[in-house]
Write a protein that holds these residues in place. Structure first.
Motif, mmCIF file in Angstrom:
data_model
loop_
_atom_site.group_PDB
_atom_site.id
_atom_site.type_symbol
_atom_site.label_atom_id
_atom_site.label_comp_id
_atom_site.label_asym_id
_atom_site.label_seq_id
_atom_site.Cartn_x
_atom_site.Cartn_y
_atom_site.Cartn_z
ATOM 1 N N PRO A 16 0.799 -1.239 0.000
ATOM 2 C CA PRO A 16 0.000 0.000 0.000
ATOM 3 C C PRO A 16 0.822 1.276 0.000
ATOM 4 O O PRO A 16 0.418 2.271 -0.609
ATOM 5 C CB PRO A 16 -0.828 -0.127 1.290
ATOM 6 N N VAL A 17 1.970 1.270 0.687
ATOM 7 C CA VAL A 17 2.793 2.484 0.721
ATOM 8 C C VAL A 17 3.307 2.816 -0.677
ATOM 9 O O VAL A 17 3.272 3.972 -1.118
ATOM 10 C CB VAL A 17 3.955 2.299 1.708
ATOM 11 N N VAL A 18 3.772 1.811 -1.402
ATOM 12 C CA VAL A 18 4.301 2.038 -2.743
ATOM 13 C C VAL A 18 3.194 2.485 -3.699
ATOM 14 O O VAL A 18 3.379 3.410 -4.500
ATOM 15 C CB VAL A 18 4.986 0.759 -3.255
ATOM 16 N N LEU A 19 2.037 1.851 -3.618
ATOM 17 C CA LEU A 19 0.931 2.232 -4.507
ATOM 18 C C LEU A 19 0.433 3.632 -4.187
ATOM 19 O O LEU A 19 0.084 4.402 -5.111
ATOM 20 C CB LEU A 19 -0.200 1.213 -4.373
ATOM 21 N N THR A 20 0.385 3.996 -2.913
ATOM 22 C CA THR A 20 -0.020 5.359 -2.551
ATOM 23 C C THR A 20 0.999 6.377 -3.044
ATOM 24 O O THR A 20 0.632 7.447 -3.566
ATOM 25 C CB THR A 20 -0.183 5.474 -1.032
ATOM 26 N N ALA A 21 2.280 6.057 -2.897
ATOM 27 C CA ALA A 21 3.313 6.953 -3.400
ATOM 28 C C ALA A 21 3.219 7.103 -4.914
ATOM 29 O O ALA A 21 3.428 8.201 -5.456
ATOM 30 C CB ALA A 21 4.700 6.425 -3.010
ATOM 31 N N THR A 22 2.882 6.033 -5.611
ATOM 32 C CA THR A 22 2.721 6.112 -7.066
ATOM 33 C C THR A 22 1.557 7.014 -7.434
ATOM 34 O O THR A 22 1.638 7.801 -8.392
ATOM 35 C CB THR A 22 2.508 4.706 -7.648
ATOM 36 N N ALA A 23 0.461 6.907 -6.693
ATOM 37 C CA ALA A 23 -0.696 7.768 -6.959
ATOM 38 C C ALA A 23 -0.368 9.240 -6.719
ATOM 39 O O ALA A 23 -0.837 10.122 -7.460
ATOM 40 C CB ALA A 23 -1.873 7.341 -6.088
ATOM 41 N N VAL A 24 0.451 9.516 -5.703
ATOM 42 C CA VAL A 24 0.841 10.900 -5.426
ATOM 43 C C VAL A 24 1.816 11.405 -6.493
ATOM 44 O O VAL A 24 1.739 12.565 -6.917
ATOM 45 C CB VAL A 24 1.459 11.009 -4.023
ATOM 46 N N ALA A 25 2.718 10.556 -6.926
ATOM 47 C CA ALA A 25 3.699 10.965 -7.925
ATOM 48 C C ALA A 25 3.066 11.169 -9.293
ATOM 49 O O ALA A 25 3.553 11.985 -10.096
ATOM 50 C CB ALA A 25 4.810 9.923 -8.027
ATOM 51 N N PHE A 26 1.981 10.439 -9.590
ATOM 52 C CA PHE A 26 1.269 10.570 -10.866
ATOM 53 C C PHE A 26 -0.171 10.983 -10.587
ATOM 54 O O PHE A 26 -1.101 10.176 -10.735
ATOM 55 C CB PHE A 26 1.313 9.252 -11.646
ATOM 56 N N PRO A 27 -0.396 12.229 -10.170
ATOM 57 C CA PRO A 27 -1.760 12.657 -9.818
ATOM 58 C C PRO A 27 -2.674 12.638 -11.040
ATOM 59 O O PRO A 27 -2.283 12.979 -12.143
ATOM 60 C CB PRO A 27 -1.546 14.076 -9.294
ATOM 61 N N GLY A 28 -3.907 12.213 -10.806
ATOM 62 C CA GLY A 28 -4.876 12.166 -11.893
ATOM 63 C C GLY A 28 -4.621 11.084 -12.912
ATOM 64 O O GLY A 28 -5.170 11.128 -14.017
ATOM 65 N N ASN A 29 -3.788 10.104 -12.565
ATOM 66 C CA ASN A 29 -3.460 9.020 -13.504
ATOM 67 C C ASN A 29 -3.577 7.678 -12.785
ATOM 68 O O ASN A 29 -2.582 6.985 -12.550
ATOM 69 C CB ASN A 29 -2.043 9.213 -14.053
ATOM 70 N N PRO A 30 -4.807 7.273 -12.427
ATOM 71 C CA PRO A 30 -4.963 5.989 -11.728
ATOM 72 C C PRO A 30 -4.552 4.790 -12.571
ATOM 73 O O PRO A 30 -4.258 3.723 -12.027
ATOM 74 C CB PRO A 30 -6.455 5.947 -11.393
ATOM 75 N N ALA A 31 -4.540 4.952 -13.898
ATOM 76 C CA ALA A 31 -4.135 3.840 -14.758
ATOM 77 C C ALA A 31 -2.684 3.448 -14.503
ATOM 78 O O ALA A 31 -2.330 2.262 -14.626
ATOM 79 C CB ALA A 31 -4.333 4.210 -16.224
ATOM 80 N N MET A 32 -1.840 4.411 -14.145
ATOM 81 C CA MET A 32 -0.441 4.088 -13.854
ATOM 82 C C MET A 32 -0.337 3.230 -12.599
ATOM 83 O O MET A 32 0.473 2.283 -12.539
ATOM 84 C CB MET A 32 0.371 5.371 -13.690
ATOM 85 N N VAL A 33 -1.148 3.540 -11.574
ATOM 86 C CA VAL A 33 -1.137 2.738 -10.346
ATOM 87 C C VAL A 33 -1.613 1.319 -10.639
ATOM 88 O O VAL A 33 -1.006 0.336 -10.189
ATOM 89 C CB VAL A 33 -2.024 3.402 -9.278
ATOM 90 N N LEU A 34 -2.695 1.186 -11.400
ATOM 91 C CA LEU A 34 -3.214 -0.139 -11.743
ATOM 92 C C LEU A 34 -2.218 -0.917 -12.598
ATOM 93 O O LEU A 34 -2.016 -2.122 -12.383
ATOM 94 C CB LEU A 34 -4.548 0.005 -12.480
ATOM 95 N N ALA A 35 -1.580 -0.239 -13.537
ATOM 96 C CA ALA A 35 -0.605 -0.920 -14.398
ATOM 97 C C ALA A 35 0.582 -1.410 -13.581
ATOM 98 O O ALA A 35 1.081 -2.520 -13.808
ATOM 99 C CB ALA A 35 -0.139 0.025 -15.502
ATOM 100 N N ARG A 36 1.039 -0.608 -12.623
ATOM 101 C CA ARG A 36 2.157 -1.046 -11.789
ATOM 102 C C ARG A 36 1.757 -2.250 -10.942
ATOM 103 O O ARG A 36 2.542 -3.204 -10.797
ATOM 104 C CB ARG A 36 2.618 0.096 -10.881
ATOM 105 N N LEU A 37 0.553 -2.233 -10.391
ATOM 106 C CA LEU A 37 0.092 -3.350 -9.576
ATOM 107 C C LEU A 37 0.026 -4.640 -10.397
ATOM 108 O O LEU A 37 0.560 -5.682 -9.991
ATOM 109 C CB LEU A 37 -1.279 -3.016 -8.993
#
Length: 347
Positions: free
Chosen positions: A157-178
């Motif tokens: 969760p920490v890494v995914l949250t950090a990814t969401a903060v680093a790429f604001p407005g781009n949830p597809a990047m978080v899902l792709a990383r997961l």
């Protein structure tokens, strides 16, 4: 030397050959005290040296370098702090045998379950190697332990949250990383079931988690201190490298790699291996590489937590060089393929 019958009985919690844990009052065995008088001199001399260089640091290029470096560190530091604190708490308060009890007995099913378990267990990639070794010693199939080793630092969760903060407005990047990280962990676990050999693996007697007779809070403090200082150093080095990369590399060189879909992916994957940025911070470094495609930056975030120079060294020291060479090479190839396929579909 003590006789065999004078030694205390070994238990499952403290196997033979376990590494002794340093306490707050005594240094770890074999560790030399730091030569503070020798370190104090360079620290004092650093002030005048920086003062003499201050004029050259005001040029526009150096101002841009400082801005990028400071931005990466400031954004990533809270997530690094939280991740290492949670990792230390799990190591000190959660017994390692808990993981072996929740995994299915069939290795083919245990691999994806172990990979998904990494989603709820935050931790730095440096801690995943000894944890995986401890799981193997306690009966977990190596394929499942390796899937956990790869997924835990990449999809928690920490890494995914950090990814969401680093790429604001781009949830597809978080899902792709997961998805790309989980796919890589599962594929590598199944490949070990198919192609892995016992002679490649050299488990060593190491200990993770709580040891009877030691304070859990002391173990938590020492583990958190070690992980945070160790990972924080790599964060600063990675931020400096990212800033240097953005400022010093000519635009023509970037265009050579960023203009080609495959070259950009391979270039950032190789960069992730060299920089060895902590997984809690690599999303901010990837976000700063704005000249590259989203798929290439995804590859940077998937490869980095699974294969980098410090992880290769840790794996070689824990499982043997034969394992580290084969496993790191295979993981890099699988991570690049999974990032490219999933990134092309989602980004």
């Amino acid at each position: 030397m003590q006789k065999a019958d004078a030694l205390p009985a070994q238990t499952e919690a403290e196997p033979a050959g376990a590494v002794p844990v340093a306490t707050a009052d005594a240094p770890a065995p074999g560790r030399r005290p730091l030569p503070w008088p020798l370190l104090f001199g360079p620290a004092v001399l650093a002030g005048p040296v920086l003062l003499l260089l201050s004029r050259s640091l005001n040029v526009p290029a150096m101002q841009a370098w400082r801005t990028v470096c400071l931005a990466v560190v400031v954004q990533a530091l809270p997530f690094l702090l939280l991740g290492t604190a949670l990792s230390g708490a799990i190591n000190a308060f959660v017994p390692a045998r808990v993981f072996s009890k929740v995994l299915p007995r069939r290795p083919v099913l245990a691999v994806p379950v172990a990979g998904v378990a990494g989603v709820v267990l935050p931790g730095c990639e440096c801690a995943s190697v000894p944890v995986a070794n401890s799981l193997i010693r306690r009966g977990v199939t190596p394929a499942a332990a390796f899937a956990f080793l790869l997924s835990a630092p990449a999809v928690n969760p920490v890494v995914l949250t950090a990814t969401a903060v680093a790429f604001p407005g781009n949830p597809a990047m978080v899902l792709a990383r997961l998805l790309a990280s989980l796919a890589t962990a599962a594929v590598m676990g199944w490949l070990w079931l198919w192609l892995g050999r016992e002679e490649w693996l050299r488990p060593t007697a190491r200990h993770t988690g709580h040891q009877p007779g030691h304070s859990r809070w002391t173990e938590f403090r020492l583990g958190f201190q070690h992980d945070f200082l160790h990972a924080g150093g790599f964060l600063v080095v990675g931020a400096m490298a990212a800033a240097t990369f953005n400022v010093a590399v000519p635009r023509s060189v970037l265009d050579t790699f960023s203009g080609s879909p495959w070259l950009s992916v391979l270039f950032l994957a190789g960069l992730a291996v060299i920089l060895a940025v902590c997984s809690e911070a690599d999303a901010f470094v990837a976000a700063s590489l704005s000249g590259f495609s989203p798929v290439a930056r995804l590859a940077f975030m998937v490869v980095g937590p699974m294969v980098d120079l410090k992880l290769i060294a840790l794996q070689a020291g824990t499982f043997g060089r034969a394992f580290a060479a084969r496993f790191s090479t295979g993981t890099t190839v699988v991570a690049i393929l999974c990032s490219s396929l999933i990134g092309a579909a989602l980004l």
